[in-house]
Design an enzyme around this catalytic site. Structure first.
Site, short mmCIF file in Angstrom:
data_model
loop_
_atom_site.label_atom_id
_atom_site.label_comp_id
_atom_site.label_asym_id
_atom_site.label_seq_id
_atom_site.Cartn_x
_atom_site.Cartn_y
_atom_site.Cartn_z
CG HIS A 1 -2.01 -1.06 1.11
ND1 HIS A 1 -2.54 -1.72 2.19
CD2 HIS A 1 -2.65 -1.55 0.01
CE1 HIS A 1 -3.46 -2.57 1.78
NE2 HIS A 1 -3.55 -2.49 0.46
CD GLU B 1 -2.64 -9.58 6.90
OE1 GLU B 1 -2.02 -8.51 6.79
OE2 GLU B 1 -2.48 -10.36 7.86
CG HIS C 1 -1.90 -6.61 1.19
ND1 HIS C 1 -1.64 -6.12 -0.07
CD2 HIS C 1 -1.41 -5.70 2.06
CE1 HIS C 1 -1.02 -4.94 0.03
NE2 HIS C 1 -0.86 -4.68 1.32
CB SER D 1 -3.54 -1.93 8.05
OG SER D 1 -3.63 -2.40 9.36
CB CYS E 1 4.11 -11.29 3.81
SG CYS E 1 5.35 -11.48 5.12
CG HIS F 1 -6.66 -4.73 5.49
ND1 HIS F 1 -5.77 -5.69 5.04
CD2 HIS F 1 -5.96 -3.57 5.52
CE1 HIS F 1 -4.60 -5.12 4.84
NE2 HIS F 1 -4.68 -3.83 5.12
CB SER G 1 3.91 -0.38 2.51
OG SER G 1 3.07 0.40 3.33
O1 0CH Z 1 -0.47 -2.48 6.53
P1 0CH Z 1 -1.22 -3.05 5.40
O2 0CH Z 1 -1.69 -4.45 5.67
O3 0CH Z 1 -2.37 -2.18 4.95
O4 0CH Z 1 -0.25 -3.21 4.16
P2 0CH Z 1 0.96 -2.37 3.60
O5 0CH Z 1 0.87 -0.96 3.98
O6 0CH Z 1 1.01 -2.68 2.15
O7 0CH Z 1 2.24 -2.98 4.31
C1 0CH Z 1 2.73 -4.24 4.02
C2 0CH Z 1 2.09 -5.32 4.83
C3 0CH Z 1 1.55 -6.38 3.95
C4 0CH Z 1 0.85 -7.52 4.64
O8 0CH Z 1 1.20 -7.74 5.94
FE1 SF4 Z 2 5.09 -9.61 6.34
FE2 SF4 Z 2 5.81 -7.10 6.57
FE3 SF4 Z 2 3.26 -7.79 6.69
FE4 SF4 Z 2 4.89 -8.39 8.66
S1 SF4 Z 2 4.29 -6.34 7.99
S2 SF4 Z 2 3.39 -9.74 7.74
S3 SF4 Z 2 6.78 -8.86 7.54
S4 SF4 Z 2 4.58 -7.95 4.92
#
Ligand code: 0CH
Ligand code: SF4
Length: 341
Positions: free
Chosen positions: A76, A161, A109, A258, A131, A159, A301
């Site tokens: 994200h 995930e 996700h 998130s 992941c 969400h 992210s």
């Molecule tokens: O924090 P979320 O799950 O919205 O995702 P992000 O910002 O793409 O960060 C990576 C986490 C991906 C799944 O844990």
């Molecule tokens: Fe995986 Fe990063 Fe999501 Fe943790 S925050 S589950 S290490 S992608």
């Protein structure tokens, strides 16, 4: 050389670093020219799952050539998505948007089983950037269901995930978003019950929900919050520590991320003026009026270049000193899918 931007050198002494000359903003630091202390949280930004997911897209572009299709934002963050678009990735929300014989990558996700199955029925090459810690949650959930336990999923409805996990684990799953939801569960108190959780929740809120589940169910199993995601845990601990030292907290991350939102909430809980910023341009000088120290962290992210942009923007507003606080760098890395190694 800017007189405003300083960063600790290897021995911890403030040393100037170079910035590009840009028009000055109104000064926000006190007239005494006392520099604004900028404290960078350690660790911050990219986690191993995000590094792996981006690597998968980049390697797929090298191996199969552009375009490759990515279902949902790989992570994200607009900057990450735009950079991959420039290299030939096409981002879609639905598999129907992917033409036959193309390469399609599932985002970090995760996706529901139905999406994997739909891809397998078509002439597509599917690569999975979920992941490994998200996949671990899917596997844990399946094991609990196979043991005959009623499964409770702790996470935010809608969400990606959570949508992915609920579509990966068979059986009836109850979604719980808060400790209040626990009381409303229509499951007998002595039933065999298990919980699993979204990986990017507030560690403290999750602990509270698990405590409510323990009070409600006599036969409950589930993972320790420390075993869910090292990156979420470490970034939240670092942000909490940072908030004891600063007047303002800046979290670099996207509005739909998130884990980035959870970091900002920590600042709010700790009584620190806290802002989630997608990029440097979002900073407002009035946020720093009267502030002596600003903490900067970044969601899992958010690329480091965005953090550097935020720091450079602070330095344009007035003199700053910069140092890092927290634990040493993380050393976790996840293996790539076999097809791309
Ligand atoms: O924090 P979320 O799950 O919205 O995702 P992000 O910002 O793409 O960060 C990576 C986490 C991906 C799944 O844990
Ligand atoms: Fe995986 Fe990063 Fe999501 Fe943790 S925050 S589950 S290490 S992608």
């Amino acid at each position: 050389m800017s007189k405003n931007l300083w960063i600790d050198d290897a021995r911890g002494h403030p040393a100037p670093i170079r910035t590009r000359a840009r028009p000055r903003s109104p000064r926000v630091t006190p007239k005494t020219d006392t520099p604004l202390r900028v404290l960078l949280a350690q660790p911050r930004g990219f986690c191993a799952g995000v590094v792996r997911a981006i690597d998968i897209v980049e390697r797929a572009l090298q191996k199969f050539e552009a375009p490759v299709y990515v279902r949902h934002e790989i992570v994200h963050n607009k900057r990450v998505v735009e950079a991959l678009k420039a290299k030939g990735a096409h981002f879609v929300e639905d598999l129907d948007e992917v033409p036959d014989h193309a390469v399609v990558i599932f985002s970090a996700h995760g996706v529901p089983k139905s999406v994997e199955q739909a891809a397998a029925r078509r002439p597509l090459t599917a690569l999975d950037a979920t992941c490994p810690l998200v996949t671990k949650v899917h596997n844990q959930g399946r094991r609990y269901v196979a043991q005959g336990r009623r499964l409770i999923f702790i996470g935010h409805a809608g969400h990606p995930e959570v949508v992915g996990a609920l579509g990966q684990i068979p059986g009836r799953i109850a979604l719980v978003q808060s400790a209040r939801d626990v009381a409303a569960l229509k499951i007998p108190g002595d039933a065999p019950v298990a919980y699993v959780t979204q990986t990017t929740l507030s560690v403290d809120d999750t602990r509270e929900i698990i405590e409510a589940l323990r009070r409600r169910f006599s036969n409950l199993v589930g993972p320790d919050t420390r075993d869910i995601c090292y990156a979420t845990q470490n970034r939240q601990s670092a942000a909490r520590d940072l908030c004891t030292r600063v007047d303002v907290l800046l979290v670099v991350g996207a509005a739909n991320s998130s884990n980035s939102n959870r970091l900002r909430e920590i600042g709010v809980e700790m009584g620190v003026r806290s802002h989630l910023v997608a990029e440097a341009e979002a900073l407002r000088p009035e946020w720093f009026v009267g502030a002596r120290a600003v903490g900067v962290t970044a969601g899992a992210s958010a690329p480091e270049e965005l953090v550097l942009g935020v720091v450079a923007r602070l330095a344009q507003m007035g003199p700053v000193t910069i140092s890092s606080v927290g634990a040493p760098e993380e050393s976790i890395a996840f293996r790539l899918p076999t097809e791309l190694r």
